[in-house]
Design an enzyme around this catalytic site. Structure first.
Site, PDB file in Angstrom:
ATOM      1  N   ASP A 197      -0.896   1.529  -4.018  1.00 24.96           N
ATOM      2  CA  ASP A 197      -1.755   0.568  -4.874  1.00 24.96           C
ATOM      3  C   ASP A 197      -2.957   1.135  -5.267  1.00 24.96           C
ATOM      4  OD1 ASP A 197      -2.711   0.748  -2.447  1.00 24.96           O
ATOM      5  OD2 ASP A 197      -3.081  -1.463  -2.094  1.00 24.96           O
TER       6      ASP A 197
ATOM      7  N   ASP B  48      -5.564   2.542  -3.725  1.00 29.80           N
ATOM      8  CA  ASP B  48      -6.965   2.349  -3.165  1.00 29.80           C
ATOM      9  C   ASP B  48      -6.967   3.421  -2.314  1.00 29.80           C
ATOM     10  OD1 ASP B  48      -5.257   1.716  -1.095  1.00 29.80           O
ATOM     11  OD2 ASP B  48      -6.072  -0.053  -0.286  1.00 29.80           O
TER      12      ASP B  48
ATOM     13  N   SER C  50       0.824  -1.280   0.104  1.00 26.93           N
ATOM     14  CA  SER C  50       0.067  -0.059   0.062  1.00 26.93           C
ATOM     15  C   SER C  50       0.879   1.327   0.071  1.00 26.93           C
ATOM     16  CB  SER C  50      -0.903  -0.093   1.187  1.00 26.93           C
ATOM     17  OG  SER C  50      -2.021   0.981   1.082  1.00 26.93           O
TER      18      SER C  50
ATOM     19  N   ASP D  25      -2.102   6.273  -3.674  1.00 24.33           N
ATOM     20  CA  ASP D  25      -1.123   5.909  -2.627  1.00 24.33           C
ATOM     21  C   ASP D  25      -0.462   4.710  -3.797  1.00 24.33           C
ATOM     22  OD1 ASP D  25      -2.984   4.088  -2.769  1.00 24.33           O
ATOM     23  OD2 ASP D  25      -2.677   3.470  -0.745  1.00 24.33           O
TER      24      ASP D  25
END
Length: 450
Positions: free
Chosen positions: A245, A247, A104, A243
Site C-alpha cells: 500500500d 506507506d 499493507s 510495500d
C-alpha cells in the site's frame, strides 16, 4: 471501555472471510464510521475511499460505500491509490475522513480497513472506541432522502504524482540517477514510476503487474531479494522497494546492500541538517537501532522512542512539534510533507540528499554504525495472552540477567499478525542469537499449549 476490541495498531485486518473481513461486517464497520461522523455533526459530508490491488479490495470498496450511504455520508472514490495518497486527498479535499482497503504488506488472502481522521491523520484511540461502540449496535439505515451518494474523483493519479514531485526542491539533476523501483505489485504500480521518470531519472521497474493475487508475493519491501539482484544487474545507483500500500519503503545502494528504515531516517536527518533546518528531535520506536540513537546524539539530536506502530510515532511527532520520525520497517513520516508514512516521499528525500550533497548512498550512511539486531518471529494462537505466561516471564528474566549491559531484549506481540516478535540487540552476535532463539523456543512451546 478501556481497550479496543477490533482495532489493532493500524486499523482492522485479518484473512478475508474471517473476523471483520467479510462484506457484511465491513459494511457495518463503514456504517459505524459514518454514525460517529454524524454524531460529530458531519452528516452530508464526504469520506475519501481508496484501495490496494488485492482481489478482495474491489468487493470491500463497495461494501464501504454501502455502509457510509446507509449512515448518510457521501463516498468519494479514488480507486487504487497508495495509503498516503488517501491521507493526502482527505486533507486537501477537506473530507470528514478517509478509508483505505488494504492489508499493507500482508499476502493477498488477507485484507484490512484503515481509517484516517479529518486532516489525514490516524484515528485517536477514543475515535476507534466510538466506532467499536456502533459496531456492536444493529445497523439502522437512514431515510431515503438522507442516504449518502457516491462519486468518483477524476485524475486522482495525476494529482498525487504532482504532490509527490513537489515534496522536494525544483530543478534537482535527477537525470544523473538510474533507479530500480519494486512496486510489490501493489498500489504504487501506476504512480511511483511516473513520479521518478517525470523528475528525469532513468527508471527500471519490477513487480508492477498486479493481478489481484501477487501483491507482496516474493517482492516489495519485505522481500527485497529481486530488487537487490536487479540493481546489480542494471548497474543502478539506487534501488527502492515499496510495500503493497506504499506507506513503507526500503532501499539499496548500488551494490545491492539494504538500507532499512533506520538508515533512511538517518540520511533524511543528515539532509535536513545540511539544509540548515533546526532538527532537535527525531521520533523512533522501541525497535529503533541503538546505533542510530548514538549517531543522532553526535548530531545534537534527541531520539524519542515510542511503542511500535507509525500511529504512535505520529502522535509523538505532534506532541514534540517535530518533523521527521519512523520505524526500521520502513514507515518514514516527514510531517512537513504528508500526515502519514509515505514511501515515495521518503525515497525522494533520500534521492534529493544524494543529489544536493553530491554523495552516493553508501557514503551518506558510512558514519552510521548500527548495532546487531537478531529478530525471531514466533507464530502463536493468542498473541495477547502469551506474554503473561509465567514460563515466558521467567525465561525473560533469565535472559535479561544473561545479557546484562551488553545489549537489550524486546518481546512484542505483533499488532497485525498472530506473532510474537523476539528481538535482541548488542555487539556480540553469537550471544544475541542464542538468547533470541532460547526465548523464541519458550514462547513457541507455551503458545502451542494455549
Amino acid at each position: 471501555m478501556d481497550k479496543r476490541q477490533y482495532f489493532g495498531t493500524d486499523g482492522v485486518r485479518s484473512r478475508v472471510g474471517q473476523g471483520l473481513m467479510t462484506p457484511d461486517k465491513v459494511m457495518h464497520l463503514a456504517w459505524a464510521v459514518g454514525k460517529v461522523l454524524v454524531d460529530q455533526g458531519c452528516a452530508g459530508e464526504k469520506v475519501i475511499i481508496g484501495k490496494d490491488t488485492r482481489i478482495s479490495s474491489y468487493m470491500f470498496e463497495y461494501a464501504i460505500v454501502s455502509g457510509l450511504s446507509a449512515a448518510g455520508i457521501d463516498a468519494h472514490l479514488l480507486g487504487v491509490m497508495p495509503t498516503p495518497g488517501i491521507a493526502y486527498f482527505t486533507r486537501t479535499f477537506h473530507a470528514a475522513a478517509g478509508i483505505v482497503v488494504s492489508a499493507s504488506h500482508n499476502p493477498y488472502y488477507d485484507n484490512g480497513v484503515k481509517v484516517f481522521a479529518r486532516g489525514g491523520y490516524k484515528l485517536s484511540d477514543e475515535a476507534e472506541r466510538q466506532i467499536e461502540y456502533y459496531l456492536d449496535q444493529p445497523m439502522k439505515i437512514s431515510g431515503s432522502t438522507e442516504l449518502g451518494k457516491a462519486y468518483r474523483i477524476d485524475a486522482a493519479r495525476e494529482r498525487y504524482i504532482e504532490f509527490c514531485k513537489n515534496a522536494i526542491p525544483v530543478g534537482l539533476p535527477f537525470e544523473r540517477l538510474k533507479v530500480v523501483l519494486d512496486c510489490a505489485n501493489g498500489a504504487t504500480y501506476a504512480i511511483a514510476p511516473d513520479v521518478f521518470r517525470e523528475l528525469g531519472a532513468k527508471v527500471v521497474v519490477i513487480n508492477h503487474n498486479p493481478d489481484g493475487y501477487n501483491i507482496n508475493t516474493g517482492c516489495g519491501s519485505t522481500h527485497p531479494e529481486s530488487l537487490q539482484q536487479k540493481v546489480r544487474e542494471e548497474g543502478a545507483d539506487v534501488g527502492i522497494a515499496f510495500d503493497g500500500d506504499g506507506d513503507r519503503v526500503i532501499m539499496t545502494d548500488k551494490r545491492g546492500r539494504l538500507l532499512d528504515g533506520d538508515v533512511i531516517l538517518y540520511i533524511i536527518a543528515k539532509y535536513r541538517a545540511f539544509k540548515r533546518e533546526e532538527l532537535h528531535n527525531v521520533v523512533g520506536t522501541q525497535m529503533t537501532n541503538l546505533g542510530l540513537e548514538k549517531a543522532f546524539a553526535k548530531m545534537g539530536v534527541t531520539l524519542h522512542r515510542t511503542k511500535v506502530g507509525d500511529r504512535y510515532v505520529l502522535e509523538r511527532l505532534q506532541e514534540l512539534d517535530a518533523r521527521i520520525g519512523g520505524e526500521n520497517s520502513g514507515h518514514i513520516i516527514c510531517l512537513d510533507r504528508n500526515s502519514t508514512g509515505d514511501g515515495i516521499v521518503a525515497a525522494l528525500q533520500v534521492l534529493a540528499a544524494m543529489l544536493e550533497m553530491e554523495q552516493d548512498l553508501a557514503s551518506l550512511c558510512a558514519d552510521l554504525h548500527l548495532t546487531e539486531q537478531i529478530m525471531v518471529n514466533v507464530e502463536v494462537a493468542n498473541r495477547n495472552t502469551i506474554m503473561q505466561q509465567p514460563a515466558v516471564q521467567e525465561a525473560l528474566k533469565k535472559a535479561e540477567e544473561r545479557i546484562g549491559d551488553q545489549g537489550r531484549i524486546l518481546l512484542r506481540p505483533s499488532g497485525t499478525e498472530p506473532l510474537v516478535r523476539v528481538m535482541t540487540e548488542g555487539d556480540d552476535e553469537v550471544l544475541m542469537g542464542e538468547i533470541a532463539q532460547s526465548l523464541a523456543e519458550v514462547i513457541r512451546q507455551e503458545g502451542n499449549h494455549a
